[in-house]
Design an enzyme around this catalytic site. Sequence first.
Site, PDB file in Angstrom:
ATOM      1  N   HIS A  74       0.533  -0.872  -0.168  1.00  7.21           N
ATOM      2  CA  HIS A  74      -0.088   0.265  -0.371  1.00  7.21           C
ATOM      3  C   HIS A  74       0.992   1.252   0.059  1.00  7.21           C
ATOM      4  O   HIS A  74       1.460   2.032   1.032  1.00  7.21           O
ATOM      5  CB  HIS A  74      -0.784   0.023   1.217  1.00  7.21           C
ATOM      6  N   HIS A 108       1.233   5.771  -1.590  1.00 11.00           N
ATOM      7  CA  HIS A 108       0.988   6.381  -2.705  1.00 11.00           C
ATOM      8  C   HIS A 108       2.141   6.933  -3.093  1.00 11.00           C
ATOM      9  O   HIS A 108       2.709   7.545  -3.268  1.00 11.00           O
ATOM     10  CB  HIS A 108       0.383   6.746  -2.392  1.00 11.00           C
ATOM     11  N   HIS A 157      -4.992  -0.837   6.198  1.00 11.22           N
ATOM     12  CA  HIS A 157      -4.482   0.161   7.485  1.00 11.22           C
ATOM     13  C   HIS A 157      -5.070   0.236   7.718  1.00 11.22           C
ATOM     14  O   HIS A 157      -6.229   1.451   8.972  1.00 11.22           O
ATOM     15  CB  HIS A 157      -3.817   1.745   7.121  1.00 11.22           C
TER      16      HIS A 157
HETATM   17 ZN   LIG Z   1      -3.912   4.768   1.708  1.00  6.84          ZN
END
Ligand SMILES: [Zn+2]
Length: 344
Positions: A14, A16, A174
């Site tokens: 995960h 970005h 998360h």
């Molecule tokens: Zn995220």
Amino acid sequence: MIKKLSIRQPDDWHVHFREDEMLSVITKHSSRINRRCIAMPNTTIPITTSNQAKNYKSIIEKNSNHKNFEALIPCYITDNLDLHDFSNALKQNLFIGGKLYPVNSTTNSSLGVSDIKKIFKVFEILEKEDKMLLIHGEKVSEDINIFDREKYYIDEDLQIIRKNFQNLKIVLEHVSTAYGVEYIKSNKNIAGTITPHHMLLTKKDVFFDNSINPHHFCMPVVKDEKDLLALRNAACINNTKFFIGTDSAPHHVREKSENLNTKAGIFSAVCSLELYTEIFDEEDSLNTLEQFASINGPNFYNLPKNERIITLEKNSWYPPEFTEEKSIKIKNFFGNKKINWKLL
Ligand SMILES: [Zn+2]
């Protein structure tokens, strides 16, 4: 006392990477450590088609500093996805799965899903293709407290999804609460990613009387000590259902301000593996770091484990306060703070 630790190369499930100049500045930090990263599709124009996925993957990989670095792209699920393209892209592995953002739950989620009942076809396709559903698990509503969003999502939406699609494999991204940890542990076909910051911060590090610390503000927000301890326990004991997902999410410093309108996201790629290692060391669990960092993720995603071995050394250092390059300036998580482990 252990001074050096060698483990299989990790992956980050995960991250970005954003776009344009930001992407070019930050990608090398994640590819420094990981062989594979799941690149989140909530770009300014969300990644909803196979062509966008192909382009985004190739831009990220071009900007990495390792030849065998791989970006894996999930489809940004909307209420009106082109199901034919989605299904074909899953078959060709252009999409690793689908990412469900409840509408307005985090950065660039205004095109997210307004009602899960509208996307049952998407769940059906993912289940049939044996591909993963990745969920930002927060129920957003005016009458739900920001700290309770995860619990409400699990009790309401997630229950409905799991009841109707019992073979669908789900990653609750998360995980931020003891409640979420318990839910994952006690249910089938569901795993969770855990960020370093949810194992290091509580709400006292974010919310003050009249202001907030924007550099510790993320979605889902960090919670109480009991949650932090449950997350540490889930990551560090030899549990196959949890793995790395840093949710490293940069914003330019000018987009951060000391009120709740600030952009949510913590940029940790500069020191994420070192922070995980430090946490495992504090928990006397260095022997299970490899399981969490490099084995549980590929096992859940049905992908091969990495062969390369990397080594960390116990040797303190201070990450720079900012990542600054071209016109980009990002505050680094743990910038100017001592970290006791370093990747060699
Ligand atoms: Zn995220």
